[in-house]
Design an enzyme around this catalytic site. Structure first.
Site, mmCIF file in Angstrom:
data_model
loop_
_atom_site.group_PDB
_atom_site.id
_atom_site.type_symbol
_atom_site.label_atom_id
_atom_site.label_comp_id
_atom_site.label_asym_id
_atom_site.label_seq_id
_atom_site.Cartn_x
_atom_site.Cartn_y
_atom_site.Cartn_z
ATOM 1 C CB SER A 208 15.084 0.988 12.397
ATOM 2 O OG SER A 208 16.000 0.524 11.415
ATOM 3 C CE1 TYR A 220 12.755 4.292 8.689
ATOM 4 C CE2 TYR A 220 15.033 3.618 8.979
ATOM 5 C CZ TYR A 220 13.686 3.338 9.031
ATOM 6 O OH TYR A 220 13.276 2.098 9.446
#
Length: 362
Positions: A208, A220
């Site tokens: 990401s 995350y």
């Protein structure tokens, strides 16, 4: 004069790169690709795209409902399997299942190499000469057209919840996300690596832009930084074996991972379990603004999931895949440039979008 020469050389370089990247690997119908996280989102769309191109897709889903829905939307070439990337037993079972599908038959499709064929010596009797030719006398050894094994592994499975300011979370909250996004990805890769190495295939890891710029708390962003590091080391180690490792770095896309409803519900639950002192330090307004930013993020995110799956497809099928693929306008224009800024500048810019705690120092 030198400026024109440099521009011409740059143009030729870009043209050559464009031409090389447009070439795809042959015999797609013979290639197996395993994709994790196919219940929805990027994994689901990628499985359908690759199936439409004739590849043998092995789609790993978390739920039977997700698997059944995918099978109903694809051809009978596509096969599904249930996989929980946090379970070592589940990973071992799926590895055995994949090994059965791709086969351990040895190399398939033999073709002679380009060395010239040497005829038997003239002094041999004709019958003996024919026999020697039938045995391949004087020819170079046959080389495989393609290798067995798993051509592609796409590590796509991931979660984002719980996400919140770090102080609101416990160790278990971090571990829950890291087990799926990072530790599970590593274990799946290590389990299937021998099959990928045998095929001289591809590993595609979904990271990401949050693996470059950590914009919020929780596991995350940490997990995506870890995926970047693991993929970098893996790429360098596997290059001598002919295995390509690519990293996909999506920006904001409207998948279930950033659905505002469960994210906001998670914020509220975490807020309610905070000690009274912490609640007073942040203030209820902080929670409300945090929830509003989540809704805004979803609204600004792209609905064109194909931008990501097209990058995955290129990483799997191009003769010359890239090491990294940034997907989405925000990834290319905001987050990646921001990652190269000095810390004070990136902190200032991101601070404009973060809520201010009630007890903030003036």
């Amino acid at each position: 004069m030198w400026l024109y020469v440099a521009a011409a050389l740059l143009g030729l370089f870009l043209l050559r790169r464009w031409h090389r990247e447009r070439q795809t690997v042959p015999r797609l119908s013979e290639k197996h690709v395993l994709i994790t996280g196919c219940d929805s989102g990027f994994g689901n769309l990628l499985a359908r795209q690759l199936d439409a191109r004739g590849l043998r897709v092995l789609a790993a889903c978390l739920t039977e409902a997700g698997a059944a829905q995918l099978r109903a939307a694809t051809s009978n070439r596509l096969q599904t399997v249930l996989l929980d990337v946090t379970s070592s037993k589940s990973i071992a079972d799926v590895t055995a299942w994949v090994r059965e599908r791709v086969g351990d038959r040895g190399r398939t499709g033999l073709t002679p190499c380009c060395h010239p064929v040497v005829t038997p010596p003239a002094f041999l009797p004709f019958a003996a000469a024919q026999a020697r030719l039938a045995q391949g006398f004087g020819t170079a050894p046959a080389h495989p057209i393609s290798s067995p094994g798993l051509w592609g592994l796409v590590n796509n499975a991931g979660i984002a919840i719980p996400t919140a300011p770090n102080e609101w979370l416990t160790k278990e909250d971090f571990v829950k996300v890291l087990d799926v996004n990072l530790v599970g990805l590593v274990e799946v890769t290590l389990s299937l690596l021998p099959l990928v190495r045998r095929a001289r295939g591809r590993v595609v890891n979904v990271a990401s832009v949050m693996g470059h710029v950590s914009c919020f708390g929780g596991g995350y962003c940490i997990s995506k930084y870890g995926v970047e590091a693991f993929s970098d080391s893996l790429r360098r180690e596997l290059r001598p074996f002919g295995v390509q490792v690519s990293i996909i770095e999506p920006g904001g896309f409207q998948t279930g991972m950033i659905d505002p409803a469960p994210l906001v519900d998670g914020f509220v639950r975490l807020w309610q379990r905070l000690p009274a002192e912490a609640q007073a330090a942040y203030g209820r307004r902080y929670l409300d603004k945090y929830a509003e930013s989540t809704t805004l993020l979803h609204r600004l995110s792209s609905s064109r999931l194909s931008l990501v799956t097209d990058a995955m497809t290129h990483a799997l099928l191009s003769r010359c895949p890239r090491s990294r693929y940034a997907a989405g306008w925000d990834a290319c224009l905001i987050f990646l440039p921001l990652s190269y800024c000095p810390a004070w500048l990136s902190d200032t810019i991101l601070g404009l979008f973060l809520p201010i705690p009630a007890s903030a120092v003036p």
